[in-house]
Design a protein around this motif. Structure first.
Motif, PDB file in Angstrom:
ATOM      1  N   GLU A 368       0.859  -1.180   0.000  1.00 47.35           N
ATOM      2  CA  GLU A 368       0.000   0.000   0.000  1.00 47.35           C
ATOM      3  C   GLU A 368       0.900   1.237   0.000  1.00 47.35           C
ATOM      4  N   ILE A 369       0.941   1.935  -1.127  1.00 51.00           N
ATOM      5  CA  ILE A 369       1.827   3.084  -1.313  1.00 51.00           C
ATOM      6  C   ILE A 369       1.093   4.370  -0.940  1.00 51.00           C
ATOM      7  N   ASN A 370       1.722   5.165  -0.064  1.00 52.42           N
ATOM      8  CA  ASN A 370       1.132   6.411   0.429  1.00 52.42           C
ATOM      9  C   ASN A 370       2.120   7.553   0.194  1.00 52.42           C
ATOM     10  N   LEU A 371       2.096   8.152  -0.978  1.00 45.54           N
ATOM     11  CA  LEU A 371       3.142   9.079  -1.384  1.00 45.54           C
ATOM     12  C   LEU A 371       3.166  10.358  -0.546  1.00 45.54           C
ATOM     13  N   THR A 372       2.034  11.001  -0.357  1.00 48.52           N
ATOM     14  CA  THR A 372       2.013  12.239   0.424  1.00 48.52           C
ATOM     15  C   THR A 372       2.409  11.981   1.869  1.00 48.52           C
ATOM     16  N   SER A 373       1.885  10.912   2.435  1.00 42.58           N
ATOM     17  CA  SER A 373       2.188  10.552   3.817  1.00 42.58           C
ATOM     18  C   SER A 373       3.681  10.307   4.001  1.00 42.58           C
ATOM     19  N   ASN A 374       4.278   9.519   3.143  1.00 36.45           N
ATOM     20  CA  ASN A 374       5.694   9.199   3.266  1.00 36.45           C
ATOM     21  C   ASN A 374       6.578  10.432   3.066  1.00 36.45           C
ATOM     22  N   GLU A 375       6.138  11.325   2.203  1.00 40.13           N
ATOM     23  CA  GLU A 375       6.893  12.562   1.995  1.00 40.13           C
ATOM     24  C   GLU A 375       6.858  13.443   3.232  1.00 40.13           C
ATOM     25  N   VAL A 380      10.539  11.143   2.674  1.00 36.45           N
ATOM     26  CA  VAL A 380      10.953  10.223   1.618  1.00 36.45           C
ATOM     27  C   VAL A 380      10.058  10.442   0.405  1.00 36.45           C
ATOM     28  N   LYS A 381      10.668  10.797  -0.717  1.00 33.31           N
ATOM     29  CA  LYS A 381       9.889  11.039  -1.927  1.00 33.31           C
ATOM     30  C   LYS A 381      10.756  10.804  -3.159  1.00 33.31           C
ATOM     31  N   GLU A 382      10.109  10.847  -4.334  1.00 29.14           N
ATOM     32  CA  GLU A 382      10.760  10.715  -5.621  1.00 29.14           C
ATOM     33  C   GLU A 382      11.672   9.497  -5.650  1.00 29.14           C
ATOM     34  N   ASN A 383      12.938   9.631  -6.055  1.00 27.74           N
ATOM     35  CA  ASN A 383      13.736   8.408  -6.214  1.00 27.74           C
ATOM     36  C   ASN A 383      14.274   7.857  -4.902  1.00 27.74           C
ATOM     37  N   ARG A 384      14.015   8.545  -3.790  1.00 28.23           N
ATOM     38  CA  ARG A 384      14.316   7.953  -2.475  1.00 28.23           C
ATOM     39  C   ARG A 384      13.205   7.008  -2.045  1.00 28.23           C
ATOM     40  N   PHE A 387       9.012   3.062  -4.332  1.00 24.17           N
ATOM     41  CA  PHE A 387       7.982   2.701  -5.300  1.00 24.17           C
ATOM     42  C   PHE A 387       8.567   1.933  -6.478  1.00 24.17           C
ATOM     43  N   THR A 388       9.642   2.468  -7.076  1.00 24.81           N
ATOM     44  CA  THR A 388      10.234   1.831  -8.258  1.00 24.81           C
ATOM     45  C   THR A 388      10.779   0.453  -7.933  1.00 24.81           C
ATOM     46  N   LEU A 389      11.292   0.275  -6.738  1.00 25.44           N
ATOM     47  CA  LEU A 389      11.811  -1.027  -6.324  1.00 25.44           C
ATOM     48  C   LEU A 389      10.690  -2.064  -6.305  1.00 25.44           C
ATOM     49  N   TYR A 390       9.560  -1.700  -5.727  1.00 22.57           N
ATOM     50  CA  TYR A 390       8.413  -2.609  -5.734  1.00 22.57           C
ATOM     51  C   TYR A 390       7.947  -2.880  -7.163  1.00 22.57           C
ATOM     52  N   LYS A 391       7.913  -1.852  -7.973  1.00 24.06           N
ATOM     53  CA  LYS A 391       7.457  -1.999  -9.362  1.00 24.06           C
ATOM     54  C   LYS A 391       8.389  -2.917 -10.149  1.00 24.06           C
ATOM     55  N   ALA A 419       2.107   9.961 -11.387  1.00 24.28           N
ATOM     56  CA  ALA A 419       2.334  10.155 -12.821  1.00 24.28           C
ATOM     57  C   ALA A 419       3.472  11.131 -13.084  1.00 24.28           C
ATOM     58  N   LYS A 420       3.579  12.169 -12.271  1.00 23.21           N
ATOM     59  CA  LYS A 420       4.611  13.176 -12.501  1.00 23.21           C
ATOM     60  C   LYS A 420       5.993  12.708 -12.046  1.00 23.21           C
ATOM     61  N   ARG A 421       6.044  12.036 -10.913  1.00 29.21           N
ATOM     62  CA  ARG A 421       7.334  11.644 -10.357  1.00 29.21           C
ATOM     63  C   ARG A 421       7.922  10.404 -11.027  1.00 29.21           C
ATOM     64  N   TYR A 422       7.061   9.569 -11.584  1.00 32.42           N
ATOM     65  CA  TYR A 422       7.528   8.301 -12.165  1.00 32.42           C
ATOM     66  C   TYR A 422       7.015   8.191 -13.602  1.00 32.42           C
TER      67      TYR A 422
END
Length: 470
Positions: A368-375, A380-384, A387-391, A419-422
């Motif tokens: 379960e990915i929570n981008l705003t929360s994690n940022e 932690v955001k973008e390439n830190r 998300f990409t690792l899971y993908k 969509a914008k970050r990845y």
């Protein structure tokens, strides 16, 4: 309105060959156009969702003022009655003294991340907010549920699986307090067999104290009543509920609540599953983490049909010691047997992380990915962000909001950020994430899930048809 109009004007000039996918590629770097696109796109289910943190602060503050709560002028916490200690003043007095506008602003900035300026650590700002507005939630679940439903429908979210409330329980377990030290001693030795034996003794003692009655009362007089009275489910929207326990409690109290939570989920089709919450990096959370995972394993042995998702790996370097980043997700999966993982931010630090990712992919254990929360909470955001690792390892991904009210966000913004970050994430992949929000839900009634998927098909057909018009 101008953005929406521009959106359709652009479509009108793109010709018959236009598709949702190639239009998305053209607008990747324009947040306004992305927002218009994703606002209208069907978004399936929000599966990582805390009820109290998802209601926006404005209606909570309005309620506190209308009911003339007392406000702590230092912490911005509110109370229906005036506590004996602290600098408290009721809202009517603040209004009569002309101070209300000032304190309204202070409350909004304390109960949410509105205008956050970094004056306190971001994780403290987030986690401390819950207790400050908690008294405005009690007795007003209905208003919040209807607010969430209305907002979900407006942005084309068809399902929410929310953590609504802990299960009230006044069971006296003082005579069982010796189990706290015994369980922690066995856990310190990582003696799983001894822990399970102690949990079995404790579970039997809890059953003798009629644990089931608390689950039955919660299911019948709270969940089912609210759900039915509010007519939550309809042709546009569906909601189910997760029970949850609090990590900061001592072992006996936590296990008592966990047992009741599993009984409740086992006995009600409206209760979709079980979870565990509170800051993962807090003292008791870290000290008892392995023990908590064994508790879930034990409850699963008693109620194998009950699903559960676990907050695991909501940690990052600097928040805890490096060695504490290496085992939480592993333990949640390999010991607790989690059906889904929430956050999973420290996956890159986990021991044998590639093997763990492969295991998640092979066994369809979604993240379960929570981008705003994690940022905000972890920075932690973008390439830190992993998300990409899971993908890359084909772990099923679910996009969710976490606590949209405190974080001042919504589901649309999560997809805009994605969509914008990845930019390598295609429309087809995003669409799969939307379907994951239904396919990996814990809805017990197969016919309900089937209807939601059918409805999602129809929604996407309508959405994508907009891009074939000239």
């Amino acid at each position: 309105m101008r953005i929406i109009t521009l959106f359709f004007l652009l479509l009108a000039h793109l010709g018959f060959s236009q598709t949702a996918e190639n239009y998305l590629e053209k607008i990747r770097n324009n947040e306004a156009l992305l927002t218009a696109f994703f606002q209208q796109m069907p978004k399936g289910g929000d599966l990582h969702h805390h009820f109290s943190g998802s209601v926006y602060a404005e209606p909570l503050l309005e309620r506190a003022i209308a009911e003339d709560f007392y406000l702590n002028l230092e912490t911005m916490a509110v109370s229906k009655t005036k506590p004996e200690k602290g600098n408290w003043q009721n809202f009517s007095t603040l209004k009569s003294e002309g101070k209300l506008p000032f304190y309204e602003q202070q409350v909004m900035q304390t109960w949410s991340i509105k205008d956050y300026n970094g004056s306190v650590p971001s994780d403290d700002q987030f986690f401390d907010s819950f207790m400050k507005f908690e008294s405005t939630i009690k007795g007003h679940f209905a208003e919040g549920m209807l607010e969430l439903k209305k907002r979900a429908i407006s942005e084309n979210v068809s399902y929410i699986e929310t953590q609504l409330s802990t299960i009230p329980c006044d069971m006296n377990v003082a005579d069982l307090s010796d189990f706290d030290s015994k369980l922690r001693q066995a856990a310190a030795q990582k003696d799983e067999k001894a822990v399970l034996k102690l949990l079995d003794e404790l579970y039997k003692a809890l059953q003798q104290k009629d644990a089931k009655k608390y689950a039955t009362d919660f299911n019948t007089n709270f969940i089912a009543k609210l759900h039915k009275d509010l007519k939550i489910d309809d042709e546009r929207f569906t909601m189910r509920y997760q029970n949850f326990v609090l990590r900061f409690m001592n072992p006996v109290d936590l296990f008592k609540n966990l047992s009741i939570a599993f009984i409740s989920a086992n006995d009600s089709k409206l209760v979709a599953g079980v979870n565990i919450v509170s800051p993962e990096h807090a003292e008791n959370s870290m000290k008892d983490y392995w023990l908590h995972m064994v508790m879930f394993k034990y409850c699963n042995s008693k109620f194998p049909e009950v699903k559960y998702t676990l907050h695991a790996g909501e940690l990052t370097l600097g928040l805890v010691q490096p060695e504490d980043l290496t085992w939480h997700i592993n333990t949640a999966i390999h010991i607790a047997g989690a059906n889904r993982i929430g956050h999973g931010v420290d996956i890159a630090y986990e021991e044998n992380s590639y093997d763990l990712l492969r295991h998640m992919a092979k066994n369809n254990i979604p993240i379960e990915i929570n981008l705003t929360s994690n940022e905000f909470i972890l920075k932690v955001k973008e390439n830190r962000h992993p998300f990409t690792l899971y993908k890359e390892f084909n772990v099923p991904i679910i996009i969710s909001t976490d606590d949209a009210g405190i974080l001042r966000t919504n589901m649309t913004e999560q997809y805009v950020l994605l969509a914008k970050r990845y930019p390598d994430v295609s429309y087809a992949t995003i669409k799969q994430y939307v379907y994951n929000g239904i396919n990996y839900s814990f809805i017990q009634d197969a016919s309900v899930k089937k209807q939601l998927l059918k409805d999602l098909d129809a929604r996407f057909k309508t959405f994508e048809a907009k891009f074939s018009k000239n």
